[in-house]
Design an enzyme around this catalytic site. Structure first.
Site, PDB file in Angstrom:
ATOM      1  N   GLU A  57      47.853  43.217  31.238  1.00 26.01           N
ATOM      2  CA  GLU A  57      48.929  44.039  31.503  1.00 26.01           C
ATOM      3  C   GLU A  57      49.184  44.175  32.918  1.00 26.01           C
ATOM      4  O   GLU A  57      50.335  44.134  33.748  1.00 26.01           O
ATOM      5  CB  GLU A  57      49.194  45.358  30.893  1.00 26.01           C
ATOM      6  N   HIS A  75      28.351  30.133  18.444  1.00 27.79           N
ATOM      7  CA  HIS A  75      28.446  29.211  17.364  1.00 27.79           C
ATOM      8  C   HIS A  75      30.030  28.966  17.113  1.00 27.79           C
ATOM      9  O   HIS A  75      30.386  28.492  15.933  1.00 27.79           O
ATOM     10  CB  HIS A  75      27.714  29.768  16.054  1.00 27.79           C
ATOM     11  N   LYS A 113      60.382  44.935  22.378  1.00 29.35           N
ATOM     12  CA  LYS A 113      60.838  46.166  21.985  1.00 29.35           C
ATOM     13  C   LYS A 113      62.494  46.187  21.560  1.00 29.35           C
ATOM     14  O   LYS A 113      63.265  46.688  20.654  1.00 29.35           O
ATOM     15  CB  LYS A 113      60.497  47.374  22.711  1.00 29.35           C
TER      16      LYS A 113
END
Ligand code: PA5
Length: 414
Positions: A269, A290, A404
């Site tokens: 951010e 792995h 949003k």
């Protein structure tokens, strides 16, 4: 603390002068309250609130997302929940499966809520708060509910501040000068941490001592322990300018998984704007050796890696003896798991280095409150300087609004 060994440092010139100028700008930025956050926290108040929660609750549900959530969860996951009151987390997703799990865990026990949101308007925690407040009112009634809700929010504005005042909830302030992802060492993180039985004074002391490293020395050569955050910021910025646009935070300690989540948010951010930024990723070894190990060793060469290493980190287990050598591992008998893990860490760093991955090592003495406080401060400072070196504002996040707005449009439309 935080000594960096940048393993191919001769290849890179260091523009420390620019980093120092950025640091001077950060110090005068109105959002720089985290630089000396220990001066503003309300430790005594927090300790007394924590004591009352520990006395009357089996669970404290912390409702929050992003910077109002990841930091304190990272520390509790790393050091363990040491008190009989367990801290749980809600409001960090929109999954009703997750919230139902919390509800079934707490509903037949005593619980308190700590709703944490600087703006007070973030959708995910606001919805979870509604649902859990309803549950609490049904269980305890309004007066007892008011005693069991703790609100951590902006000092003067926002719906949560008003809600706290209207209903008489206990409240803590988030300083105006501290943004979400830089707020873990403020009141945001300290109440849950104190309820979990962790030593918040040591945590803050670790950060304070680390802050003394900033201007500790004029000697800014790469492998010295002074001003490590500045050198880290400079070198990762130079790497980004040289096609290394992905940074992997690596650890051999699974307890740091949430620390890597906190770190991803901090850097993602802060740096990811104006089409700039280093993509923050994370690996937990040896598990990920792995899965992602192959890619790191031989895939695209655009990744650099930052290891968090500990000088001392032992849980006391060692390889037991057997009379026969059924698995060919007799040579390991009596050796501790922590020694084996350390060897794996050294082997991995060497392998990745030989595969042309630039590797930083950030070294802490142990996994404790003090070390985590120092690590948090180190990364916050390095992040803010890095963002500024890349020409972006470390303290805003305009891009987060887009989803949003879309969501609010869709919900209102339907
Ligand atoms: O770093 C930030 O500012 C954000 O990640 C916020 O912490 C996050 O969006 C939550 O915001 P709030 O605390 O206002 O609910």
């Amino acid at each position: 603390m935080a000594m960096i060994k940048f393993l191919t440092d001769e290849d890179f010139a260091i523009d420390i002068g620019a980093a120092k100028r950025m640091l001077a700008e950060i110090k005068t930025d109105p959002m720089s309250g985290w630089l000396n956050v220990w001066e503003t926290v309300e430790s005594d108040k927090i300790q007394s609130y924590a004591k009352s929660v520990q006395e009357n609750s089996d669970f404290l549900v912390c409702i929050g997302i992003g910077g109002s959530y990841l930091g304190h969860r990272a520390i509790i996951e790393a050091l363990g929940n040491k008190s009989k009151t367990k801290v749980l987390y809600a409001g960090n997703s929109l999954s009703d499966f997750e919230l139902n799990n919390i509800i079934s865990t707490i509903k037949n026990h005593d619980f308190s809520l700590n709703v944490i949101s600087k703006s007070g308007t973030t959708f995910e925690p606001a919805i979870a708060f509604r649902i859990l407040k309803k549950l609490m009112l049904e269980k305890y009634g309004p007066e007892e509910t008011a005693r069991r809700i703790f609100v951590t929010t902006d000092s003067s504005s926002g719906v949560l501040r008003k809600e706290a005042e209207r209903n008489g909830y206990t409240s803590l302030e988030i300083p105006d000068s501290v943004g979400g992802r830089y707020s873990v060492l403020s009141n945001v993180g300290l109440l849950p941490l104190a309820v979990a039985g962790l030593n918040i004074k040591e945590l803050l002391e670790g950060a304070r001592v680390e802050s003394e490293n900033i201007d500790a020395s004029e000697d800014l050569s790469v492998n010295k322990n002074s001003a490590a955050a500045l050198r880290y910021a400079v070198i990762r910025t130079i790497l980004a300018q040289n096609t290394f646009d992905v940074e992997v935070l690596a650890t051999f300690e699974p307890r740091l998984r949430y620390f890597t989540e906190w770190w991803k948010q901090l850097f993602g951010e802060s740096e990811g704007k104006n089409e700039q930024g280093i993509f923050p990723a994370a690996t937990v070894y040896s598990t990920d050796l792995h899965s992602l190990g192959q890619y790191l060793q031989e895939g695209r060469r655009n990744i650099f890696e930052t290891f968090i290493c500990f000088d001392k980190n032992s849980g006391g287990l060692s390889v037991p003896e057997f009379s026969d050598d059924f698995d060919g591992l007799k040579y390991l008998e009596g050796r501790s798991l922590s020694e084996i893990s350390k060897k794996a860490e050294t082997a991995t760093i060497e392998a990745h280095r030989s595969g042309a991955i630039p590797v930083f090592e950030v070294v802490a003495p142990d996994l404790s409150e003090k070390s985590l406080g120092a690590l948090i401060y180190f990364f916050e400072l390095a992040c803010a300087i890095s963002a500024k070196l890349q020409g972006v504002n470390p303290f805003d996040q305009p891009g987060v609004e887009r989803y949003k707005e879309n969501m609010s449009y869709l919900l209102k439309k339907s």
